[in-house]
Write an enzyme that holds these catalytic residues in place. Structure first.
Site, PDB file in Angstrom:
ATOM      1  N   GLU A   1       0.837  -1.231   0.000  1.00 19.09           N
ATOM      2  CA  GLU A   1       0.000   0.000   0.000  1.00 19.09           C
ATOM      3  C   GLU A   1       0.855   1.258   0.000  1.00 19.09           C
ATOM      4  O   GLU A   1       0.494   2.258   0.602  1.00 19.09           O
ATOM      5  CB  GLU A   1      -0.954   0.034   1.203  1.00 19.09           C
ATOM      6  CG  GLU A   1      -1.925  -1.096   1.298  1.00 19.09           C
ATOM      7  CD  GLU A   1      -2.809  -1.250   0.075  1.00 19.09           C
ATOM      8  OE1 GLU A   1      -2.995  -0.278  -0.663  1.00 19.09           O
ATOM      9  OE2 GLU A   1      -3.295  -2.362  -0.142  1.00 19.09           O
ATOM     10  N   GLY A   2       1.964   1.212  -0.715  1.00 17.25           N
ATOM     11  CA  GLY A   2       2.893   2.343  -0.733  1.00 17.25           C
ATOM     12  C   GLY A   2       3.940   2.130   0.332  1.00 17.25           C
ATOM     13  O   GLY A   2       3.636   2.221   1.520  1.00 17.25           O
TER      14      GLY A   2
END
Lengths: 595, 595
Positions: A440-441
């Site tokens: 998620e990043g």
């Protein structure tokens, strides 16, 4: 086997004593969240976690998921546990009642999510990703799409996924190659390979709803030409029943360091039928709606693994006899004292306790801002909450996962050699927690998002709101007995302001100057946020004791832990500020060959 | 597959430019260590590491060791690699020529050990443990024992182990239950169960020489009643050939988080025949001789995994295209710039570079102190070096393994999701590095050894020597151009002194006050030591540049990295001091129930 008990007393303390959610009647649904109501929900969630989820967590790690002839088999017990979760209506607890959800505030989902993830992180990801996909379809899908997908996904009979990453690109989505060609009937042929697709293929749900980023030929280059498609495993018929198998398949399950219970798939789309969600070339907007929620949940995952690791390490430290207290035998009738008598073991436990309880308060507070953003009766308040949660999201994600992992590692340390074996679950907690810093990043991307996008948003309005909240609280609590908690937070908050000023002075001319300090800024911010939470908790505990609480030990422990956090954790902020102010010169000086 | 190149240029720089070992003619053997000589040895060690060891490292992780019918099978290629190592005489490089060793100084073993361990840590442990066992037998064994065991162990045809831990005790050896009953002929019947025995059983050597701690019935209670025994797998006949199989066996191979290539065994001794090493009840003395060396080597293991993880991450960061530089495209003809353009990626690489190169210098310096302690012509110098290395050993072990692990984790981060898969080796480096924080005395035990035993030794003589060395260097280098390196080290060294004073003032009355700060003290000390190394390296690099070196880029990179360490790493010391000075009150305040 590992133990886990949902921290219901702590949840109650944060939600009702500290945040006083039940009194916030201007947020829709909050006045229903009485102590009794939330108590019943979280007791039940805790029971499922301990009895149903915890037992499959280790099984999931040991067995992993298996791909055979295109079919993915989840570990023993996963199917049954998932069925039990759906039966109880847990996947849709905060979802729209129009589509079968229970319509409770987001904070309820946030807390039950923490409980499930603590007991079985890899398992909880199946419904976690579905939740994000629901929000994207609800936010950007057509009426028909909502009617087709949402009831099935909210009931849990269909699950969802996010498909972003390709072999050559993750962070840099502008490079993606998957394409979607219009069929002329409103549908598209989606082709390409996606990797690292969590819950991509499995045997727990009737259908899997893939949300896929792809480019429509002829669109703009780079990220401006990306569209979002819904590409179901089985094409739904008009009556909602399952039709034809779509031309997509799982090519491989990744071998990973942890979260073995979740099937991380390579997904191949071979002219698979899909439908556009939202507008052409505007796919990132919808994906970011999913991502922002997902980032909070990933921050929670870091916290959740720290939490269960701490519970097990505390139990071990009380039970395992080894050595003697330095200031005299504590249990002279035993051959040795428990590990807990050793100051350095306590140091690790106190660091963990300070992080877990403070991080939990931070995460819950951030989650209430989601409700405030969406459901406060006052538009200005909604906007303000929206800016603040946008700012805090990368801090929740990055800081709670970095520190959550560190905490799991320290808790493993308490077990000595036993913690390194796979006979205890400490290795699993560490290995599972590790992914949360990446997906998620990656946390470096969170830090850059924080300083590059969120900090300057609307002229720094979110940051000003945060500083204002801390300042107001400090002013209101200038009593002598609060000074030991207020002073360190005020000082650290000043350092955070100094860092912001430094970025403004140096980052405009040369963005590398700011970026070189981005991770330190995220950590500095995290300490200020959690320090602030501890100051609030200390205040609440002081009040409860002054009012003659019948549970004084609980509140006294809060005050001690707050004090520990102030004295032993907050000093880290000064080093972060020094790193930030050293700038980019030494960071950028070397030629590539020097590495 | 992972890459690895022995850092021969850096080794040369530290040994010859900075430490100038070849000029230290008062240490026996050092004047032979010319640049050419060490260059040839380390080139060759590097070649074996890259060509022979590196390829089996991943195999070892994936296959692990297998126990079948009492026989342990090591992973494919281990036998051949071990044979090649023995063939080259590497196991005995610094061992006594009387028994077939090559008689080189310890520093040569320390460096070749780092090279092997970087390429294949789990594999290198087989000969690493043998080395410790050799030293114990040489130090405390009888002439007969030395003649029986040493030639075989030095040639590598027999390997060695250390047997301390039992299921109910590791750190607290006083609790151990294994016993040794005299047979009346000088031999003993050794019985008991030992766990976590690295290299306990395998198929690479003809015989395995177990050194086992056990109690002779009737001896004193606790650690004062522990004796050390040599318990060989096959009983040697008088002519040195292998006789009867001893009654000992591997009961199980532990499932662990990493170092799968090493067989970590449960060893069962069932009236096995053993012989006392040294005196009755004085087993710990001999074991500590092994342990002290082992602790330096374990510190090196932390460094070694950071080193290979860094090499691979640096290569990946130069190769992987993702995103664009913030200050304008660096490779406009490519679709994206390499990861290395991003300041936050560089931050991680610079942190790693600062630690690996600085930690290497610290480890080599510490290793030369072993030679100085044993082989300096001046007795006073020997004593001084002995006290100093005793003091530094827990810092090398604890600090290099804590930071080595952190570094491996950060290097894994650079790979994003790919680093979490087992397709790249980053997960293995992290999982392997993790054990080094635990075994040979968990790092908390190192910290306690440091402040409780080593710091006060001979009235603090070791600590005074260390402070004196730093002070002298600071005085000699008071030039303006050295100020940026000297000032931070001086300040941090003052903080370290302040911590010592604080312990003296508070720890005497209440030992918990000191113990609560032990780990922070170890880290504070580690930063001062490595900061000092960087100041020395900066000085050497300045001199080389002033003298018109034909390799200026190498020396300039040293100066930049030294500057980075001063500006970005040294500020951590202040937080450690604050933690130390907060004392034990908050650490010890809570009742057991509050955890």
């Amino acid at each position: 086997m590992a133990i886990y008990q949902a921290p219901t007393e702590d949840i109650k303390f944060i939600l009702h004593d500290v945040l006083r959610i039940h009194e916030q009647s201007s947020i829709e649904g909050y006045s229903d969240l009485t102590d009794d109501m939330t108590g019943a929900i979280f007791e039940e969630a805790g029971k499922i976690a301990t009895e149903v989820l915890l037992p499959i967590n280790e099984v999931g790690d040991k067995q992993g998921c298996v791909l055979e002839n295109g079919v993915v088999r989840t570990p023993d017990g996963f199917k049954e546990a998932y069925a039990a979760q759906c039966e109880g209506g847990w996947p849709g607890i905060d979802c729209n009642p129009e589509y079968g959800g229970q319509g409770m505030p987001y904070i309820v989902h946030a807390v039950t999510g923490e409980i499930s993830s603590s007991a079985a992180m890899a398992f909880s990801m199946y419904s976690g990703l579905t939740h994000g996909a629901i929000k994207a379809i609800e936010g950007f899908g057509s009426e028909e799409q909502k009617n087709t997908y949402l009831p099935k996904m909210i009931s849990g009979s269909w699950t969802g996924t996010m498909n972003l990453t390709e072999p050559h690109c993750g962070t840099d989505l502008g490079l993606l190659r998957s394409k979607a060609e219009p069929n002329g009937d409103g549908s598209y042929k989606v082709s390409g390979q996606k990797i690292f697709i969590s819950s991509g293929e499995h045997d727990m749900s009737e259908n899997i709803v893939h949300l896929v980023l792809a480019k429509i030929p002829g669109g703009p280059e780079g990220v401006k030409g990306i569209s979002l498609f819904v590409v179901p495993k089985f094409l739904p018929k008009e009556d909602g029943s399952l039709g034809e198998r779509n031309t997509l398949s799982c090519g491989k399950i990744e071998e990973k360091m942890g979260i073995h219970g979740n099937s991380t798939c390579v997904m191949n789309y071979d002219e698979a039928t899909g439908w556009l969600i939202g507008d052409e070339h505007k796919g990132l907007r919808a994906m970011f709606l999913m991502m922002n929620e997902a980032r909070l949940l990933v921050g929670m995952q870091g916290l959740s693994q720290a939490s269960i690791a701490y519970q097990n390490a505390a139990a071990y430290a009380k039970d395992r006899l080894q050595g003697r207290a330095l200031d005299g035998d504590k249990f002279p009738d035993q051959k040795a004292d428990p590990l807990l008598v050793h100051p350095d073991v306590r140091r690790m436990l106190m660091d963990a306790k300070g992080f877990v309880e403070g991080g939990r308060a931070f995460y819950y507070w951030a989650s209430t801002l989601i409700d405030e953003e969406l459901h406060h009766e006052d538009e200005k308040k909604r906007d303000q909450a929206g800016l603040l949660i946008a700012l805090l999201t990368p801090v929740v994600k990055g800081f709670l996962t970095d520190k959550g992992f560190d905490t799991a590692v320290q808790m493993q340390q308490i077990f000595g050699g036993h913690g390194y074996t796979e006979d205890w679950s400490q290795s699993q907690f560490v290995r599972d927690a590790r992914i949360a810093m990446i997906y998620e990043g990656a946390n470096g991307v969170q830090a850059l998002d924080l300083i590059g996008r969120k900090l300057p948003q609307k002229g720094g309005a979110g940051m000003q709101t945060f500083f204002g909240i801390v300042k107001d609280f400090s002013k209101e609590n200038s009593s002598d007995e609060m000074a030991e908690f207020i002073e360190p937070v005020k000082n650290a908050s000043k350092e955070l302001q100094e860092a912001v000023m430094w970025f403004m002075q140096h980052g405009m001319k040369d963005p590398n100057q700011a970026a070189a300090g981005s991770t330190d800024f995220m950590h500095l911010f995290g300490h200020v946020a959690i320090g602030f939470m501890w100051a609030k908790m200390a205040k609440t505990a002081q009040e409860a004791l002054a009012a003659g609480s019948d549970n004084p030990a609980f509140y006294e422990a809060k005050i001690v832990t707050a004090r520990y956090y102030m004295q032993r954790v907050m000093p880290a902020t000064t080093a972060h500020l020094a790193r930030i102010k050293s700038g980019a010169d030494t960071v950028m000086a070397l030629d590539a060959e020097a590495f």
